[in-house]
Design an enzyme around this catalytic site. Structure first.
Site, PDB file in Angstrom:
ATOM      1  N   SER A   1     -20.500  -7.724 -57.383  1.00 53.80           N
ATOM      2  CA  SER A   1     -20.866  -8.834 -56.503  1.00 53.80           C
ATOM      3  C   SER A   1     -22.325  -9.198 -56.737  1.00 53.80           C
ATOM      4  O   SER A   1     -23.203  -8.336 -56.600  1.00 53.80           O
ATOM      5  CB  SER A   1     -20.656  -8.428 -55.036  1.00 53.80           C
TER       6      SER A   1
ATOM      7  N   GLU B   1      -8.445 -27.287 -33.643  1.00 55.42           N
ATOM      8  CA  GLU B   1      -9.115 -25.984 -33.750  1.00 55.42           C
ATOM      9  C   GLU B   1      -8.414 -24.952 -32.870  1.00 55.42           C
ATOM     10  O   GLU B   1      -8.069 -25.224 -31.721  1.00 55.42           O
ATOM     11  CB  GLU B   1     -10.582 -26.134 -33.337  1.00 55.42           C
ATOM     12  N   HIS B   2      -8.225 -23.765 -33.483  1.00 52.59           N
ATOM     13  CA  HIS B   2      -7.511 -22.659 -32.823  1.00 52.59           C
ATOM     14  C   HIS B   2      -6.087 -23.059 -32.455  1.00 52.59           C
ATOM     15  O   HIS B   2      -5.588 -22.696 -31.388  1.00 52.59           O
ATOM     16  CB  HIS B   2      -8.288 -22.157 -31.592  1.00 52.59           C
TER      17      HIS B   2
ATOM     18  N   GLY C   1     -20.495 -16.352 -42.417  1.00 55.04           N
ATOM     19  CA  GLY C   1     -20.571 -16.418 -40.957  1.00 55.04           C
ATOM     20  C   GLY C   1     -20.878 -17.818 -40.467  1.00 55.04           C
ATOM     21  O   GLY C   1     -21.235 -18.016 -39.309  1.00 55.04           O
TER      22      GLY C   1
ATOM     23  N   ASP D   1      -3.867 -23.197 -35.429  1.00 57.92           N
ATOM     24  CA  ASP D   1      -3.119 -22.983 -36.682  1.00 57.92           C
ATOM     25  C   ASP D   1      -2.335 -21.683 -36.690  1.00 57.92           C
ATOM     26  O   ASP D   1      -1.618 -21.399 -37.637  1.00 57.92           O
ATOM     27  CB  ASP D   1      -4.058 -23.058 -37.898  1.00 57.92           C
TER      28      ASP D   1
ATOM     29  N   SER E   1     -14.698 -16.256 -46.540  1.00 57.84           N
ATOM     30  CA  SER E   1     -13.702 -15.190 -46.781  1.00 57.84           C
ATOM     31  C   SER E   1     -12.440 -15.766 -47.398  1.00 57.84           C
ATOM     32  O   SER E   1     -11.908 -15.232 -48.369  1.00 57.84           O
ATOM     33  CB  SER E   1     -13.275 -14.495 -45.490  1.00 57.84           C
TER      34      SER E   1
ATOM     35  N   GLY F   1     -18.726 -20.358 -40.448  1.00 60.11           N
ATOM     36  CA  GLY F   1     -17.524 -21.084 -40.034  1.00 60.11           C
ATOM     37  C   GLY F   1     -16.997 -21.995 -41.127  1.00 60.11           C
ATOM     38  O   GLY F   1     -16.186 -22.876 -40.868  1.00 60.11           O
ATOM     39  N   LEU F   2     -17.459 -21.774 -42.382  1.00 54.49           N
ATOM     40  CA  LEU F   2     -17.001 -22.627 -43.485  1.00 54.49           C
ATOM     41  C   LEU F   2     -16.017 -21.883 -44.392  1.00 54.49           C
ATOM     42  O   LEU F   2     -15.688 -22.355 -45.470  1.00 54.49           O
ATOM     43  CB  LEU F   2     -18.198 -23.131 -44.313  1.00 54.49           C
TER      44      LEU F   2
ATOM     45  N   ASP G   1      -7.297 -22.167 -43.320  1.00 53.43           N
ATOM     46  CA  ASP G   1      -8.403 -22.062 -44.274  1.00 53.43           C
ATOM     47  C   ASP G   1      -7.888 -21.835 -45.692  1.00 53.43           C
ATOM     48  O   ASP G   1      -8.274 -22.532 -46.630  1.00 53.43           O
ATOM     49  CB  ASP G   1      -9.337 -20.895 -43.888  1.00 53.43           C
TER      50      ASP G   1
HETATM   51  C1  GLA Z   1     -10.827 -19.349 -38.381  1.00 51.56           C
HETATM   52  C2  GLA Z   1      -9.457 -18.892 -38.866  1.00 51.56           C
HETATM   53  C3  GLA Z   1      -8.489 -20.081 -38.979  1.00 51.56           C
HETATM   54  C4  GLA Z   1      -8.471 -20.890 -37.680  1.00 51.56           C
HETATM   55  C5  GLA Z   1      -9.890 -21.202 -37.214  1.00 51.56           C
HETATM   56  C6  GLA Z   1      -9.890 -21.838 -35.843  1.00 51.56           C
HETATM   57  O1  GLA Z   1     -11.426 -20.185 -39.327  1.00 51.56           O
HETATM   58  O2  GLA Z   1      -9.560 -18.273 -40.133  1.00 51.56           O
HETATM   59  O3  GLA Z   1      -7.202 -19.615 -39.302  1.00 51.56           O
HETATM   60  O4  GLA Z   1      -7.742 -20.230 -36.682  1.00 51.56           O
HETATM   61  O5  GLA Z   1     -10.705 -20.041 -37.157  1.00 51.56           O
HETATM   62  O6  GLA Z   1      -9.211 -23.041 -35.879  1.00 51.56           O
END
Ligand code: GLA
Length: 389
Positions: free
Chosen positions: A72, A38-39, A125, A41, A131, A127-128, A175
């Site tokens: 939408s 995580e964080h 929002g 990429d 976007s 975290g899945l 993502d």
């Molecule tokens: C968001 C970003 C990804 C990644 C994660 C954290 O989802 O879109 O590119 O950086 O946060 O890992």
């Protein structure tokens, strides 16, 4: 998910844009989880994401004009986009489409006008990656409809650039990439420096992954994300001044005292600690999933959570509370996923334990924050694809 409101949305499409003898085509992109990495990429790190069965769906039909007519379902709103495409402050959801069209056109293609309806069930929002799913499904449906011959990897990069340039988050590639290339039952290990990836199928036996949505989204999410990214970049500049051989923060393997000699700020030091320790945890997690050592995997997930919370500082009281409670209830592993500041917690645990957790945690969370928690069981699913109508 494949038949997700499809009849209703087809009728809606035809009543908004008119019925012709050319029906729209339907495309769908999934949500994603990330098991570890995580964080990292946007720092050349390894990530281990999978696509899951929440989705954004797009109906698209060329309209033989030069403008784009959008609707939408979520916002019950119609927008018309004309060139030159710019930001849409009144309907920011349309920026994802403007962004993708603009990025494809920068490659030398001209995208004719079309009618598009979008609907989805990925909680925003959370975290899945709702976007990224919207960007990738837009890119894929344009590619298929107008025969552009872009690869899935190129569509992922177009989606990332749309997010970076139009939406304003300087996100990494994870993502969009997994949403473009995901496969049912598999996750991928992706090297975000080379974009080389491998599919993995892990047999979880008596264990399962599931998600808990904290149902909070703190507003500093996007600005803090960009700030973390620039802190990592400035840390690397300072480290390179002493150790010029490092090209990525992810590869730095210096001792604490060597790092102290690099004159990092307190924040830069802590960010570097998260990134480099995440590299070690990623190896442990991949090995543990391969060999069935789920206790080891779980303990690394907890470590990642507390590193994201204390060193990278992208968690929040709500997700910290969830992970802390799960840890004291004897769950195998858990951590926040995605950008942070709210959203979902990914849990790894034995299947028979779930019923002991759900009600207790819902109650204590409600008492503490006055917010209801959602629990999601999910399937690992395919990446973006066309659905026959
Ligand atoms: C968001 C970003 C990804 C990644 C994660 C954290 O989802 O879109 O590119 O950086 O946060 O890992």
């Amino acid at each position: 998910m494949d038949s997700f409101r499809s009849k209703e949305n087809l009728n809606r499409f035809e009543s908004i844009f008119g019925k012709t003898n050319r029906p729209p085509r339907l495309f769908q992109a999934p949500a994603r989880i990330n098991i570890i990495g995580e964080h990292v990429d946007y720092l050349g790190g390894i990530v281990l994401p999978a696509a899951i069965d929440f989705a954004v769906q797009v109906y698209l039909r060329p309209n033989d004009t030069s403008s784009y007519h959008l609707y939408s379902v979520t916002y019950n709103e119609t927008v018309e986009l004309k060139k030159p495409l710019g930001p849409n402050p009144k309907s920011p959801w349309a920026d994802y489409i403007s962004g993708v069209i603009s990025e494809i056109e920068k490659l030398g293609h001209t995208i004719p006008g079309f009618d598009l309806l979008v609907d989805g069930n990925i909680p925003q929002g959370s975290g899945l990656s709702s976007s990224a799913a919207f960007e990738v499904v837009t890119g894929y449906s344009i590619n298929e409809t107008f025969g552009l011959h872009l690869s899935r990897e190129e569509i992922a990069l177009i989606g990332q650039r749309a997010e970076n340039h139009f939406v304003g988050t300087k996100c990494g590639i994870m993502d969009q990439f997994i949403i473009a290339v995901g496969k049912q039952d598999d996750c991928i290990s992706l090297n975000t420096e080379t974009l080389k990836y491998t599919y993995h199928h892990f047999d979880l036996g008596d264990y399962e992954f599931y998600l808990i949505n904290s149902n909070v989204k703190h507003s500093l999410k996007d600005s803090a994300y960009n700030q973390r990214r620039s802190e990592c970049e400035s840390a690397l500049v300072k480290i390179k001044a002493k150790y010029p051989n490092f090209t990525q923060l992810y590869d730095v393997n210096l001792s604490e005292s060597e790092l102290e000699n690099c004159h990092l700020t307190k924040e830069e030091f802590k960010r570097t600690k998260h990134v480099t320790s995440e590299r070690e945890r990623t190896k442990v997690v991949i090995d543990g999933l391969e060999s069935g050592n789920f206790k080891e995997v779980g303990s690394s997930l907890f470590q990642t959570h507390w590193s994201l919370s204390k060193e990278f500082e992208v968690s929040c009281p709500e997700t910290d509370f969830i992970v802390d409670s799960l840890q004291s209830m004897g769950v195998t592993g858990a951590r926040m996923i995605g950008g942070g500041f709210g959203g979902c917690v990914l849990v790894l645990d034995t299947k028979d334990h779930f019923y002991k957790i759900e009600d207790v945690l819902k109650k204590s969370y409600q008492q503490k924050f006055n917010i209801a928690l959602d629990f999601y069981k999910f399937q690992i699913s395919d990446g973006v694809k066309e659905i026959s109508l």
